[in-house]
Design an enzyme around this catalytic site. Structure first.
Site, PDB file in Angstrom:
ATOM      1  N   TYR A  69      87.896  40.479  16.544  1.00  0.00           N
ATOM      2  CA  TYR A  69      86.902  41.350  15.891  1.00  0.00           C
ATOM      3  C   TYR A  69      86.122  42.143  16.942  1.00  0.00           C
ATOM      4  CZ  TYR A  69      83.408  42.926  12.554  1.00  0.00           C
ATOM      5  OH  TYR A  69      82.618  43.706  11.761  1.00  0.00           O
ATOM      6  N   ASP A 212      87.314  70.358  18.166  1.00  0.00           N
ATOM      7  CA  ASP A 212      88.225  69.611  17.314  1.00  0.00           C
ATOM      8  C   ASP A 212      89.536  69.624  18.085  1.00  0.00           C
ATOM      9  OD1 ASP A 212      90.237  68.796  15.555  1.00  0.00           O
ATOM     10  OD2 ASP A 212      88.960  69.244  13.833  1.00  0.00           O
ATOM     11  N   ARG A 379      97.077  76.388   1.256  1.00  0.00           N
ATOM     12  CA  ARG A 379      95.976  76.606   2.183  1.00  0.00           C
ATOM     13  C   ARG A 379      95.393  77.983   1.869  1.00  0.00           C
ATOM     14  NH1 ARG A 379      94.571  71.749   4.779  1.00  0.00           N
ATOM     15  NH2 ARG A 379      93.791  71.933   2.680  1.00  0.00           N
ATOM     16  N   PHE A 442      91.451  70.676  -3.361  1.00  0.00           N
ATOM     17  CA  PHE A 442      92.906  70.735  -3.192  1.00  0.00           C
ATOM     18  C   PHE A 442      93.551  69.351  -3.255  1.00  0.00           C
ATOM     19  CE2 PHE A 442      93.074  69.108   1.155  1.00  0.00           C
ATOM     20  CZ  PHE A 442      91.773  69.324   1.581  1.00  0.00           C
TER      21      PHE A 442
HETATM   22  N1  PM9 Z   1      94.318  67.586   8.747  1.00  0.00           N
HETATM   23  C1  PM9 Z   1      96.291  68.293   7.644  1.00  0.00           C
HETATM   24  O1  PM9 Z   1      97.191  68.084   6.829  1.00  0.00           O
HETATM   25  C2  PM9 Z   1      95.149  66.197   6.847  1.00  0.00           C
HETATM   26  C3  PM9 Z   1      94.052  66.335   5.868  1.00  0.00           C
HETATM   27  S1  PM9 Z   1      94.079  67.784   4.907  1.00  0.00           S
HETATM   28  C4  PM9 Z   1      95.473  67.558   4.018  1.00  0.00           C
HETATM   29  O2  PM9 Z   1      96.264  69.309   8.373  1.00  0.00           O
HETATM   30  C5  PM9 Z   1      91.671  68.963  11.734  1.00  0.00           C
HETATM   31  C6  PM9 Z   1      91.901  70.192  12.509  1.00  0.00           C
HETATM   32  C7  PM9 Z   1      92.617  68.509  10.835  1.00  0.00           C
HETATM   33  C8  PM9 Z   1      92.358  67.328  10.085  1.00  0.00           C
HETATM   34  C9  PM9 Z   1      93.265  66.864   9.117  1.00  0.00           C
HETATM   35  C10 PM9 Z   1      91.126  66.655  10.299  1.00  0.00           C
HETATM   36  C11 PM9 Z   1      90.797  65.440   9.526  1.00  0.00           C
HETATM   37  C12 PM9 Z   1      90.229  67.158  11.198  1.00  0.00           C
HETATM   38  N2  PM9 Z   1      90.518  68.298  11.894  1.00  0.00           N
HETATM   39  O3  PM9 Z   1      92.943  63.722   8.053  1.00  0.00           O
HETATM   40  O4  PM9 Z   1      90.799  62.613   8.440  1.00  0.00           O
HETATM   41  O5  PM9 Z   1      93.768  69.188  10.701  1.00  0.00           O
HETATM   42  O6  PM9 Z   1      92.648  62.237  10.028  1.00  0.00           O
HETATM   43  O7  PM9 Z   1      91.532  64.382   9.995  1.00  0.00           O
HETATM   44  C13 PM9 Z   1      95.217  67.340   7.799  1.00  0.00           C
HETATM   45  P1  PM9 Z   1      92.013  63.166   9.061  1.00  0.00           P
END
Ligand code: PM9
Length: 470
Positions: A69, A212, A379, A442
């Site tokens: 943990y 990011d 998108r 979406f």
């Molecule tokens: N991106 C993608 O498919 C998955 C979620 S939307 C369908 O592109 C950026 C630039 C991303 C992103 C996720 C996240 C969030 C943050 N920044 O999905 O929570 O492209 O791991 O990350 C997706 P998580």
């Protein structure tokens, strides 16, 4: 040709459901590709998030997962890999990217504070807004023009940024965000030169700059290939320089790091990291695992090193370019230049008869599934519109490439499906919401068509894989 720097050891069977089943499945899914069952999908280009193939080294490392943990050896190995490749001081582990976005918003964003960013990402923006922050797009205008051949559409417009910084002053700005391989614009990179200039401005105004860095590795490929003076620098040196120009970064490790789950917030400031850890233990988990198991952290530590392997990353970018090339040569409107992790279809040009209020990209994504079992993602206005804000921005369908997963034959088939749908485009109807969620609509929104979808059939051209005559 960029050959894959890997070979396949384990395979997962896939098959194309019949045309009737596909129609039934998309109707059951409310014409939202997120709501399809994966067993109904033939080629899954919904996302590159968590869908990549693990390497044998990642799988082997998972055996070493220390599930303690607190004080897990796996955490310290992960922290060391992150520090080696990116150079940030602190790693705050989260279950995925949006966990890191949540922590960041809670520690840096006060109600009314502004977050200037290149365009937006859906989850990044919603976390800022949920704590009362105000998102401000400061992307270059080319980012919103699918046909503009500009090589660095992920750049920030420096004049627009300075205007926002000047107008709100340091006390009114939470942080400046710059996203590598800007997802919503088509996976478009920023230049090193632009990041340096953004760094100089944020330093002058005394506000944090947070990357990011989810797709930073691919961004480095584009910098090497497109930016004067960068071609001969090492991949790792460039990654380190990009990271060093920021105060911290959000990573969704489900993309560049080749893992099915995981992410982290990286920070340099000790006091800020302390505050983020306090929020972490409330929402994610203890400081030494966040939202990940020990074996997840092991796979991630190895994945971080693979994301610093130029050959591995170049193949990801090359696959997108390959699919983009197949579509471009057939005259299909796509976002140019082709970006990092996907090819984006321009639904406004493919379905000019469907007004944006009838969700052309959502409808085009449904049509690709009906025609050939290919799952893609909207998108456009469904993802982009927020509350009552007017939206007349990009209207794209993303064909996203999971890393190390599909072969050229699959991509050739996808191009045939897209071509078939485009040849019947005039008969494709618009959609209307039957269920509209309040946030991130979406993901869970449901629709019905405004008229029946036409028969859509695909003839495999095999054009890219000519038979060998012996
Ligand atoms: N991106 C993608 O498919 C998955 C979620 S939307 C369908 O592109 C950026 C630039 C991303 C992103 C996720 C996240 C969030 C943050 N920044 O999905 O929570 O492209 O791991 O990350 C997706 P998580």
């Amino acid at each position: 040709m960029t050959l894959p720097p890997w070979k396949i050891k384990v395979v997962e069977p896939i098959s194309l459901p019949g045309p009737e089943r596909r129609r039934e499945a998309i109707e059951d899914a409310g014409y939202n590709t997120f709501l399809l069952r994966s067993e109904d999908v033939f080629i899954d280009l919904l996302t590159d998030s968590g869908t990549s193939a693990l390497s044998q080294e990642q799988r082997a490392a998972m055996e070493l997962g220390d599930e303690a943990y607190a004080g897990s050896r796996s955490f310290y190995r992960l922290e060391a890999a992150m520090q080696e490749v990116y150079g940030y001081r602190h790693l705050i582990p989260t279950h995925q990217g949006r966990g890191a976005e949540h922590l960041l918003a809670r520690v840096l964003v006060q109600p009314g504070a502004v977050v200037p960013s290149n365009l937006y990402f859906t989850t990044s923006r919603v976390h800022v807004e949920l704590v009362g922050g105000i998102w401000k797009d400061v992307s270059v205008p080319e980012a919103s023009d699918p046909a503009a051949p500009f090589p660095f559409k992920g750049n920030i417009d420096l004049v627009a940024l300075e205007r926002v910084l000047h107008e709100h002053g340091p006390e009114g700005i939470a942080f400046v965000r710059q996203e590598a391989c800007l997802n919503m614009a088509g996976g478009q990179p920023f230049s090193l030169d632009n990041l340096r200039a953004v760094r100089a401005l944020t330093a002058e105004y005394g506000v944090p700059l947070i990357l990011d860095a989810t797709r930073m590795s691919e961004n480095v490929v584009f910098i090497k290939d497109r930016e004067a003076g960068q071609a001969d620098r090492s991949f790792r040196e460039l990654i380190l320089e990009l990271a060093s120009l920021s105060d911290g970064a959000v990573f969704s490790s489900k993309k560049d790091h080749f893992v099915p789950i995981g992410g982290f917030l990286a920070l340099n400031d000790d006091e800020l990291a302390e505050r983020a850890r306090e929020v972490l233990v409330v929402y994610e988990g203890f400081a030494h695992y966040g939202g990940m198991a020990g074996h997840d952290m092991e796979a991630l530590a190895q994945g971080i090193r693979e994301a610093a392997d130029e050959a591995m990353v170049r193949h990801v970018v090359a696959q997108a370019a390959y699919l983009g090339g197949l579509l471009a040569e057939r005259g299909i409107p796509i976002v140019v230049p082709v970006g990092a992790h996907a090819v984006f279809l321009d639904a406004k040009r493919i379905l000019p008869h469907v007004p944006q209020s009838a969700f052309p990209a959502q409808s085009l994504a449904a049509a690709l599934y009906i025609a050939g079992g290919v799952r893609s993602m909207e998108r456009g206005i469904v993802s982009g519109q927020h509350g009552d804000a007017p939206y007349d921005g990009l209207e794209l369908v993303r064909l996203t490439l999971p890393r190390r997963v599909y072969a050229q034959e699959h991509l050739s088939y996808v191009a045939d499906v897209v071509e078939a749908v485009c040849s019947d485009a005039a008969a494709i109807p618009g959609l209307a919401f039957t269920y509209e969620p309040e946030h991130l609509r979406f993901f869970l929104g449901r629709f019905e068509p405004t008229a029946p979808f036409p028969e859509l059939s695909v003839r495999e051209s095999g054009r890219t894989a000519p038979a060998l005559v012996v």
